[in-house]
Design an enzyme around this catalytic site. Sequence first.
Site, mmCIF file in Angstrom:
data_model
loop_
_atom_site.group_PDB
_atom_site.id
_atom_site.type_symbol
_atom_site.label_atom_id
_atom_site.label_comp_id
_atom_site.label_asym_id
_atom_site.label_seq_id
_atom_site.Cartn_x
_atom_site.Cartn_y
_atom_site.Cartn_z
ATOM 1 N N LYS A 1 0.841 -1.205 0.000
ATOM 2 C CA LYS A 1 0.000 0.000 0.000
ATOM 3 C C LYS A 1 0.882 1.263 0.000
ATOM 4 C CE LYS A 1 -3.663 -2.473 2.413
ATOM 5 N NZ LYS A 1 -4.309 -2.809 3.680
ATOM 6 N N GLN B 1 -4.507 -1.847 9.791
ATOM 7 C CA GLN B 1 -4.338 -3.157 9.152
ATOM 8 C C GLN B 1 -4.855 -4.264 10.073
ATOM 9 O OE1 GLN B 1 -3.132 -3.694 5.960
ATOM 10 N NE2 GLN B 1 -3.707 -5.814 6.288
ATOM 11 N N ASP C 1 -11.065 2.402 4.014
ATOM 12 C CA ASP C 1 -11.237 0.948 3.895
ATOM 13 C C ASP C 1 -12.719 0.595 3.771
ATOM 14 O OD1 ASP C 1 -9.049 -0.708 3.659
ATOM 15 O OD2 ASP C 1 -8.602 -0.750 5.812
#
Length: 293
Positions: free
Chosen positions: A52, A96, A119
């Site tokens: 990312k 994460q 997200d």
Amino acid sequence: MQLLDGKKLAAEMKLEIASEVAQFKAEGGKNPHLATILVGHDGASETYVSGKIKACAEVGIKSTLVRFEDNIVEKDLMEKIRELNNDADIDGLIVQLPLPVHISEQNITEAIDIRKDVDGFHPMNIGRMVIGMPSYISATPAGILEIIKRYNISTSGKTCVVVGRSNIVGKPISILLSRKGYPGDATVVVCHSKTQNLKDVTIQADILIAALGQPEFIKADMVKEGAVVIDVGITRIRSELTKSGWKLLGDVKFDEVAPKCSYITPVPGGVGLLTVIALLKNTVLSAKRIIYP
Ligand code: NDP
């Protein structure tokens, strides 16, 4: 059979995003900025996060990585999230997953400001998505939609079978494909571990989405001739044949299924790469205040 080439699509889309970011900045817009929180040292998470960060750099998005050891307590993690929520320079904030078991993923997900939830995991963004309001669509389903759109795959009236009902993949993609309009208007069937006679269901699919996390589970006899097969699964298994010592397997037994398909995604090189692109796109949407003005 045509390969749904995530690598090629991702490269094209990175150029598009880079040009959009450059134009936004040239017009006086801010530098989009993604903050990522990584707890602990899980190998797969390290790989995803570094992917990312690299992708951000490639398109001109600023990124900040905040690391904690896996003994951090939930209160301290919350405090950092609050700080980043209040930092006007941060457009996107992701944590994460998975997190260590002593930390509630639900609490952490809900602590993220919905305007920065690139997200798309916050219940508010999921709820807005379900009723068709502007929202961040979580990266993996958004990546799947992008593949469908860019390859002009027809979805209206098609039977779509989704294997897996997780909150981050199976559920959202099944809702998105049953929405009105394109890509949607499909008749969607969702399967899970309690589904009886799974093969009898998957064989009906014009579009089969495998998101169950069981390597090479979907075999040729479960797939209809001419189906579109989208393999979301990524399982890392030990391998002596690769430099890293790992290889990635999808949920579909590619070699035997591919000859039956009209289109199929490979693993690696399929959905995973588009997932990162969707995250970049959401970060730019946030910087431009498009979803939440
Ligand atoms: P989860 O483990 O959260 O969910 C798996 C789902 O599959 C569950 O709904 C489960 O059913 C169902 N399932 C498991 N075994 C079977 C079976 N034998 N038959 C039918 N259904 C079954 O997984 P995720 O959705 O998070 O991830 C799925 C896969 O996708 C993983 O390999 C993951 O690594 C990968 N992934 C890839 C991403 C990408 O970017 N490409 C992003 C996210 C995930 P039940 O609900 O009954 O338990």
